[in-house]
Design a protein around this motif. Structure first.
Motif, PDB file in Angstrom:
ATOM      1  N   GLY A  92       0.886  -1.484   0.020  1.00 33.35           N
ATOM      2  CA  GLY A  92       0.265   0.083   0.303  1.00 33.35           C
ATOM      3  C   GLY A  92       0.940   1.257  -0.030  1.00 33.35           C
ATOM      4  N   LYS A  93       1.728   1.197   0.701  1.00 31.67           N
ATOM      5  CA  LYS A  93       2.712   2.366   0.862  1.00 31.67           C
ATOM      6  C   LYS A  93       3.497   2.505  -0.434  1.00 31.67           C
ATOM      7  N   THR A  94       3.961   1.525  -1.140  1.00 32.52           N
ATOM      8  CA  THR A  94       4.597   1.706  -2.288  1.00 32.52           C
ATOM      9  C   THR A  94       3.876   2.251  -3.383  1.00 32.52           C
ATOM     10  N   ASP A  95       2.513   1.570  -3.370  1.00 33.74           N
ATOM     11  CA  ASP A  95       1.536   2.010  -4.403  1.00 33.74           C
ATOM     12  C   ASP A  95       1.244   3.406  -4.459  1.00 33.74           C
ATOM     13  N   ALA A  96       1.075   3.813  -3.167  1.00 33.00           N
ATOM     14  CA  ALA A  96       0.716   5.187  -2.986  1.00 33.00           C
ATOM     15  C   ALA A  96       1.946   6.105  -3.278  1.00 33.00           C
ATOM     16  N   ALA A  97       2.983   5.777  -2.865  1.00 35.03           N
ATOM     17  CA  ALA A  97       4.310   6.728  -3.233  1.00 35.03           C
ATOM     18  C   ALA A  97       4.350   6.838  -4.846  1.00 35.03           C
ATOM     19  N   ALA A  98       4.059   5.539  -5.624  1.00 39.19           N
ATOM     20  CA  ALA A  98       4.271   5.672  -6.910  1.00 39.19           C
ATOM     21  C   ALA A  98       3.197   6.461  -7.578  1.00 39.19           C
ATOM     22  N   THR A 100       1.909   9.146  -6.236  1.00 34.49           N
ATOM     23  CA  THR A 100       2.214  10.596  -6.122  1.00 34.49           C
ATOM     24  C   THR A 100       3.144  10.878  -6.785  1.00 34.49           C
ATOM     25  N   VAL A 101       4.179  10.062  -7.195  1.00 37.22           N
ATOM     26  CA  VAL A 101       5.317  10.424  -8.136  1.00 37.22           C
ATOM     27  C   VAL A 101       4.712  10.673  -9.503  1.00 37.22           C
ATOM     28  N   VAL A 102       3.990   9.733  -9.802  1.00 35.53           N
ATOM     29  CA  VAL A 102       3.105   9.866 -11.354  1.00 35.53           C
ATOM     30  C   VAL A 102       2.454  11.213 -11.299  1.00 35.53           C
ATOM     31  N   LYS A 103       1.569  11.260 -10.425  1.00 35.24           N
ATOM     32  CA  LYS A 103       0.738  12.470 -10.461  1.00 35.24           C
ATOM     33  C   LYS A 103       1.570  13.865 -10.207  1.00 35.24           C
ATOM     34  N   SER A 104       2.510  13.913  -9.459  1.00 41.08           N
ATOM     35  CA  SER A 104       3.436  15.089  -9.429  1.00 41.08           C
ATOM     36  C   SER A 104       3.895  15.336 -10.988  1.00 41.08           C
ATOM     37  N   ALA A 105       4.628  14.133 -11.474  1.00 39.47           N
ATOM     38  CA  ALA A 105       5.184  14.356 -12.823  1.00 39.47           C
ATOM     39  C   ALA A 105       4.257  14.646 -14.005  1.00 39.47           C
TER      40      ALA A 105
END
Length: 464
Positions: A92-98, A100-105
């Motif tokens: 869950g933490k990894t998916d959420a971090a990924a 977040t990165v995708v959305k920021s990019a």
């Protein structure tokens, strides 16, 4: 002894049962011990068998790598509630971090969010609302595409003129005709001075020449102090501009035959691209105080030419050639769906230092190349590289440097300031994430890129 025997005879049952009790106790102990050992052995064998079955029934716990091609976590273990909970939390933490990165990019690429705001960018939005990906039912495609084209060519509402002014603070050099009139006025005054003096000695001649030189210098300095870069519409890839006969072109007038929605989207992508290029140049020309520098102290002093390599969706998955008899050549290109992408997007190191390119096997982003011809500060080239990288996903992948005829350019009205300059021709690679662009793709663009059309959707790619 007789008395004992007599007592035994008279109490024979007591004697017999006493004997049985005495004999039974050790026999029972020995028997129960033997029976207990058997039970223990059987029970131990049963428990051991079940334990082996549990240990042999293992679950695979895994965490995917953060980046494609990276190292993940894999562990085989018997079912364990704590392990279940731990790996579920980590996934869950990894998916959420990924995410977040995708959305920021995607936000940054589109010009949204704090990072884009730091360089003065605003969100990329369509120039005409309701046109992409297709007009609503009942809307006039011709009216919408003509309105779009007018934003590109209208003298009062021209978006490129607005960007030159508002983003670049660009302007033209000193007008030779205007400067000539100023010099004529100075010369007329000097002629009157000579007539009044009655003679023209060497000192007077030198003073008069210096006056003319100072007049020219003030005119150049005045114009150069008002703008940050020499640039105009003649530097852009507009149809009919001198030297602009390749790549993607901006229309010079509203087309006689109304443009398709997909053709208008190509113009839209060009507008966003040029907007980012202008912003990067402004970033390079902006000092620590946040104010664009004048030409004399700017890094990029003149934009001579901007060329976009090719129209968006101009080649990838293009419509098949009906004159080509080769069945393979006529087969439509089908793009790899995003959920079927395994690992990193394929790259080709032979085409550029990044190897990135637009292909049907790349469903993540599109690559567009821009060539810029500029006059730049020779001592501050690094600032140009940094400015493009800060502005968006842009990389300078090629550069060619030449000398500048400073005196010749000055005669044409271009004053670059006291520092040395070079003519730099650079190729800029720009990346456009489909996470936000694809939802705007018209049918023709989808077909060119190999993206399946919705059921019943007709393509307008023939009109692109």
């Amino acid at each position: 002894m007789k008395k004992v025997l007599t007592w035994v005879k008279s109490n024979i049952l007591v004697v017999i049962f006493s004997a049985i009790i005495i004999v039974t106790l050790p026999v029972a102990y020995i028997g129960s011990s033997m029976w207990g050992s058997g039970m223990k052995k059987n029970r131990a064998e049963t428990v051991s068998k079940r334990l082996t079955e549990v240990q042999n029934t293992k679950f695979k716990y895994s965490l995917a790598p953060v980046m494609p091609g990276g190292t993940g976590v894999d562990e085989s273990s018997p079912a364990n509630l704590e392990l279940n909970k731990f790996f579920a939390e980590q996934r869950g933490k990894t998916d959420a971090a990924a995410q977040t990165v995708v959305k920021s990019a995607q936000d940054f690429n589109q010009g949204q969010g704090p990072e884009a705001a730091k360089v003065g960018r605003t969100p990329h939005t369509p120039l005409v609302e309701g046109l992409f990906p297709k007009p609503a039912a009942g809307a006039s495609v011709t009216e919408l595409t003509n309105r779009f084209a007018s934003r590109l060519v209208d003298k009062k509402d021209n978006v490129y003129l607005a960007m030159l002014r508002d983003i670049l603070n660009a302007g033209d050099p000193v007008d030779p005709v205007t400067l000539g009139k100023q010099l004529d006025m100075v010369k007329a005054g000097q002629a009157q001075q000579v007539r009044d003096a009655g003679a023209l000695d060497k000192d007077t001649l030198a003073r008069l020449e210096q006056e003319l030189l100072e007049t020219r210098k003030r005119a150049h300095l005045s114009q150069a102090s008002r703008i940050s870069i020499y640039a105009g519409l003649d530097a852009l890839p507009i149809e009919g501009n001198t030297g602009q006969n390749e790549g993607s072109m901006i229309p010079k007038a509203i087309p006689e035959r109304p443009a398709s929605v997909s053709r208008a989207f190509q113009w839209q992508m060009d507008y966003w691209l040029i907007r980012d290029i202008f912003t990067a140049i402004r970033v390079a020309n902006t000092g620590s105080g946040g104010t664009p520098a004048p030409v004399s102290s700017a890094v990029v002093k003149r934009l001579e030419k901007l060329t976009i390599q090719e129209p968006f969706a101009g080649k990838v998955g293009s419509a098949p050639d009906p004159t080509n008899p080769d069945p393979a050549a006529s087969a439509p290109v089908v793009a790899t769906p995003l959920d079927q992408l395994a690992g990193l997007v394929p790259t080709d190191p032979t085409i550029s230092l990044t190897g990135r390119k637009s292909t049907p096997q790349n469903p993540l982003y599109d690559v567009r190349l821009v060539k810029l011809q500029m006059v730049v500060s020779s001592a501050r080239m690094k600032e140009i590289f940094n400015a493009f990288a800060r502005t968006n996903f842009m990389t300078i992948i090629d550069i060619d440097l030449q000398e500048v005829d400073v005196r010749g350019d000055l005669d044409k009205g271009f004053y670059y300031g006291p520092e040395g300059v070079l003519r730099a021709t650079v190729t800029v690679e720009t990346i456009w994430l489909r996470g936000w662009t694809q939802e705007l793709f018209p049918s023709g663009v989808k077909k060119r890129l190999g993206i399946p059309l919705a059921e019943g959707e007709k393509s307008d790619d023939a009109e692109m």
